[in-house]
Design a protein around this motif. Structure first.
Motif, PDB file in Angstrom:
ATOM      1  N   ILE A  40       0.845  -1.202   0.000  1.00 44.49           N
ATOM      2  CA  ILE A  40       0.000   0.000   0.000  1.00 44.49           C
ATOM      3  C   ILE A  40       0.880   1.251   0.000  1.00 44.49           C
ATOM      4  O   ILE A  40       0.592   2.222  -0.698  1.00 44.49           O
ATOM      5  CB  ILE A  40      -0.991  -0.029   1.177  1.00 44.49           C
ATOM      6  CG1 ILE A  40      -2.040  -1.126   0.913  1.00 44.49           C
ATOM      7  CG2 ILE A  40      -1.665   1.323   1.367  1.00 44.49           C
ATOM      8  CD1 ILE A  40      -3.003  -1.368   2.046  1.00 44.49           C
ATOM      9  N   ALA A  41       1.989   1.223   0.745  1.00 41.39           N
ATOM     10  CA  ALA A  41       2.927   2.360   0.746  1.00 41.39           C
ATOM     11  C   ALA A  41       3.544   2.555  -0.634  1.00 41.39           C
ATOM     12  O   ALA A  41       3.712   3.689  -1.097  1.00 41.39           O
ATOM     13  CB  ALA A  41       4.010   2.151   1.801  1.00 41.39           C
ATOM     14  N   GLN A  42       3.867   1.458  -1.315  1.00 38.63           N
ATOM     15  CA  GLN A  42       4.400   1.558  -2.677  1.00 38.63           C
ATOM     16  C   GLN A  42       3.348   2.141  -3.623  1.00 38.63           C
ATOM     17  O   GLN A  42       3.673   2.949  -4.498  1.00 38.63           O
ATOM     18  CB  GLN A  42       4.866   0.187  -3.176  1.00 38.63           C
ATOM     19  CG  GLN A  42       6.123  -0.307  -2.501  1.00 38.63           C
ATOM     20  CD  GLN A  42       6.458  -1.744  -2.902  1.00 38.63           C
ATOM     21  OE1 GLN A  42       5.585  -2.589  -3.099  1.00 38.63           O
ATOM     22  NE2 GLN A  42       7.750  -1.999  -3.029  1.00 38.63           N
ATOM     23  N   ALA A  43       2.104   1.750  -3.438  1.00 39.49           N
ATOM     24  CA  ALA A  43       1.016   2.295  -4.262  1.00 39.49           C
ATOM     25  C   ALA A  43       0.871   3.793  -4.019  1.00 39.49           C
ATOM     26  O   ALA A  43       0.636   4.567  -4.956  1.00 39.49           O
ATOM     27  CB  ALA A  43      -0.296   1.562  -3.960  1.00 39.49           C
ATOM     28  N   ALA A  44       1.025   4.223  -2.760  1.00 37.12           N
ATOM     29  CA  ALA A  44       0.939   5.649  -2.437  1.00 37.12           C
ATOM     30  C   ALA A  44       2.056   6.430  -3.128  1.00 37.12           C
ATOM     31  O   ALA A  44       1.819   7.520  -3.655  1.00 37.12           O
ATOM     32  CB  ALA A  44       1.008   5.862  -0.923  1.00 37.12           C
ATOM     33  N   GLU A  45       3.261   5.873  -3.140  1.00 40.59           N
ATOM     34  CA  GLU A  45       4.381   6.533  -3.827  1.00 40.59           C
ATOM     35  C   GLU A  45       4.099   6.659  -5.322  1.00 40.59           C
ATOM     36  O   GLU A  45       4.373   7.701  -5.921  1.00 40.59           O
ATOM     37  CB  GLU A  45       5.678   5.755  -3.605  1.00 40.59           C
ATOM     38  CG  GLU A  45       6.226   5.865  -2.201  1.00 40.59           C
ATOM     39  CD  GLU A  45       7.456   4.992  -1.975  1.00 40.59           C
ATOM     40  OE1 GLU A  45       8.110   4.596  -2.971  1.00 40.59           O
ATOM     41  OE2 GLU A  45       7.759   4.714  -0.808  1.00 40.59           O
ATOM     42  N   LEU A  46       3.565   5.608  -5.908  1.00 39.98           N
ATOM     43  CA  LEU A  46       3.219   5.655  -7.329  1.00 39.98           C
ATOM     44  C   LEU A  46       2.145   6.703  -7.588  1.00 39.98           C
ATOM     45  O   LEU A  46       2.222   7.466  -8.557  1.00 39.98           O
ATOM     46  CB  LEU A  46       2.760   4.282  -7.818  1.00 39.98           C
ATOM     47  CG  LEU A  46       2.383   4.194  -9.294  1.00 39.98           C
ATOM     48  CD1 LEU A  46       3.580   4.506 -10.186  1.00 39.98           C
ATOM     49  CD2 LEU A  46       1.830   2.813  -9.608  1.00 39.98           C
ATOM     50  N   ALA A  47       1.155   6.772  -6.713  1.00 40.77           N
ATOM     51  CA  ALA A  47       0.093   7.779  -6.862  1.00 40.77           C
ATOM     52  C   ALA A  47       0.670   9.187  -6.760  1.00 40.77           C
ATOM     53  O   ALA A  47       0.267  10.085  -7.512  1.00 40.77           O
ATOM     54  CB  ALA A  47      -0.990   7.567  -5.801  1.00 40.77           C
ATOM     55  N   LEU A 122      -2.274  10.885  -4.815  1.00 37.61           N
ATOM     56  CA  LEU A 122      -2.430  11.734  -5.995  1.00 37.61           C
ATOM     57  C   LEU A 122      -2.430  13.211  -5.608  1.00 37.61           C
ATOM     58  O   LEU A 122      -1.735  14.032  -6.211  1.00 37.61           O
ATOM     59  CB  LEU A 122      -3.741  11.425  -6.720  1.00 37.61           C
ATOM     60  CG  LEU A 122      -3.727  10.390  -7.813  1.00 37.61           C
ATOM     61  CD1 LEU A 122      -5.143  10.130  -8.305  1.00 37.61           C
ATOM     62  CD2 LEU A 122      -2.830  10.780  -8.952  1.00 37.61           C
ATOM     63  N   VAL A 123      -3.211  13.532  -4.581  1.00 37.34           N
ATOM     64  CA  VAL A 123      -3.307  14.927  -4.136  1.00 37.34           C
ATOM     65  C   VAL A 123      -1.951  15.419  -3.624  1.00 37.34           C
ATOM     66  O   VAL A 123      -1.510  16.515  -3.973  1.00 37.34           O
ATOM     67  CB  VAL A 123      -4.403  15.075  -3.057  1.00 37.34           C
ATOM     68  CG1 VAL A 123      -4.345  16.435  -2.394  1.00 37.34           C
ATOM     69  CG2 VAL A 123      -5.782  14.844  -3.674  1.00 37.34           C
ATOM     70  N   GLU A 124      -1.267  14.607  -2.816  1.00 38.52           N
ATOM     71  CA  GLU A 124       0.046  15.008  -2.302  1.00 38.52           C
ATOM     72  C   GLU A 124       1.037  15.239  -3.438  1.00 38.52           C
ATOM     73  O   GLU A 124       1.813  16.200  -3.410  1.00 38.52           O
ATOM     74  CB  GLU A 124       0.582  13.957  -1.326  1.00 38.52           C
ATOM     75  CG  GLU A 124      -0.136  13.949  -0.008  1.00 38.52           C
ATOM     76  CD  GLU A 124       0.300  12.827   0.919  1.00 38.52           C
ATOM     77  OE1 GLU A 124       0.203  13.022   2.133  1.00 38.52           O
ATOM     78  OE2 GLU A 124       0.732  11.752   0.421  1.00 38.52           O
ATOM     79  N   GLY A 125       1.011  14.362  -4.432  1.00 38.86           N
ATOM     80  CA  GLY A 125       1.903  14.528  -5.575  1.00 38.86           C
ATOM     81  C   GLY A 125       1.594  15.791  -6.361  1.00 38.86           C
ATOM     82  O   GLY A 125       2.502  16.498  -6.796  1.00 38.86           O
ATOM     83  N   MET A 126       0.318  16.092  -6.525  1.00 35.53           N
ATOM     84  CA  MET A 126      -0.079  17.314  -7.230  1.00 35.53           C
ATOM     85  C   MET A 126       0.400  18.543  -6.476  1.00 35.53           C
ATOM     86  O   MET A 126       0.974  19.465  -7.062  1.00 35.53           O
ATOM     87  CB  MET A 126      -1.602  17.359  -7.410  1.00 35.53           C
ATOM     88  CG  MET A 126      -2.127  16.372  -8.404  1.00 35.53           C
ATOM     89  SD  MET A 126      -3.942  16.413  -8.431  1.00 35.53           S
ATOM     90  CE  MET A 126      -4.288  15.072  -9.561  1.00 35.53           C
ATOM     91  N   LEU A 127       0.168  18.558  -5.174  1.00 35.19           N
ATOM     92  CA  LEU A 127       0.571  19.715  -4.365  1.00 35.19           C
ATOM     93  C   LEU A 127       2.087  19.887  -4.368  1.00 35.19           C
ATOM     94  O   LEU A 127       2.589  21.007  -4.460  1.00 35.19           O
ATOM     95  CB  LEU A 127       0.052  19.559  -2.932  1.00 35.19           C
ATOM     96  CG  LEU A 127      -1.462  19.586  -2.765  1.00 35.19           C
ATOM     97  CD1 LEU A 127      -1.846  19.244  -1.329  1.00 35.19           C
ATOM     98  CD2 LEU A 127      -2.054  20.917  -3.182  1.00 35.19           C
TER      99      LEU A 127
END
Length: 159
Positions: A40-47, A122-127
């Motif tokens: 799940i942490a890896q998925a968060a990094e990808l997002a 996704l939101v964190e990556g956008m910000l």
């Protein structure tokens, strides 16, 4: 005899489905592969990477800092491209965003932890991809029925 090109007639028809593509089935299969906290942490990094990519598509050239208003326009456009329906409300230096449409909603009942982690990533990556950077201060998935809310603003040292 008629002069010119033959007349073309168009008729609106309802879509006959998804053309044989069942992306929900594929999404469920892939969600089933992501189970452990590490996965799940890896998925968060990808997002997060995808979020930064989506915001950079309409962004400035490297090294160019945009006014905060333009930053919010980039964020709004990136969220919309990802399938969200964002609504913004200014709150001093911060901004509150209401997301009325979640592109992952169909999967949230069965895979809530993963779906909300991807959404937040996704939101964190956008910000993080905005210049000047905006940080996520609060993230509330399903704050109301079908609505997620977030609060973001300049890093604490700048506010």
């Amino acid at each position: 005899a008629a002069v010119g090109r033959p007349q073309m007639l168009y008729e609106a028809r309802e879509s006959s489905g998804d053309g044989g593509k069942d992306y929900r089935f594929l999404a469920e299969m892939l969600c089933g592969m992501v189970r452990t906290p590490r996965e799940i942490a890896q998925a968060a990094e990808l997002a997060q990477e995808w979020g930064a990519y989506l915001v950079s598509q309409g962004g400035p050239k490297p090294g160019v800092r945009l006014p905060a208003r333009r930053n919010l326009a980039l964020l709004r456009d990136a969220l919309a491209r990802a399938g969200f329906d964002p609504r913004f409300r200014r709150d001093g230096a911060a901004v509150e965003v209401t997301l009325r449409v979640c592109p992952f909603r169909d999967l949230a009942d069965d895979y809530r932890d993963l779906v909300c982690t991807l959404h937040r990533g996704l939101v964190e990556g956008m910000l993080a991809g905005l210049q000047p950077r905006i940080t996520l201060r609060e993230f509330r998935p399903f704050a109301e029925r079908g609505v997620c809310r977030l609060r973001a603003g300049p890093p604490r040292s700048e506010s």
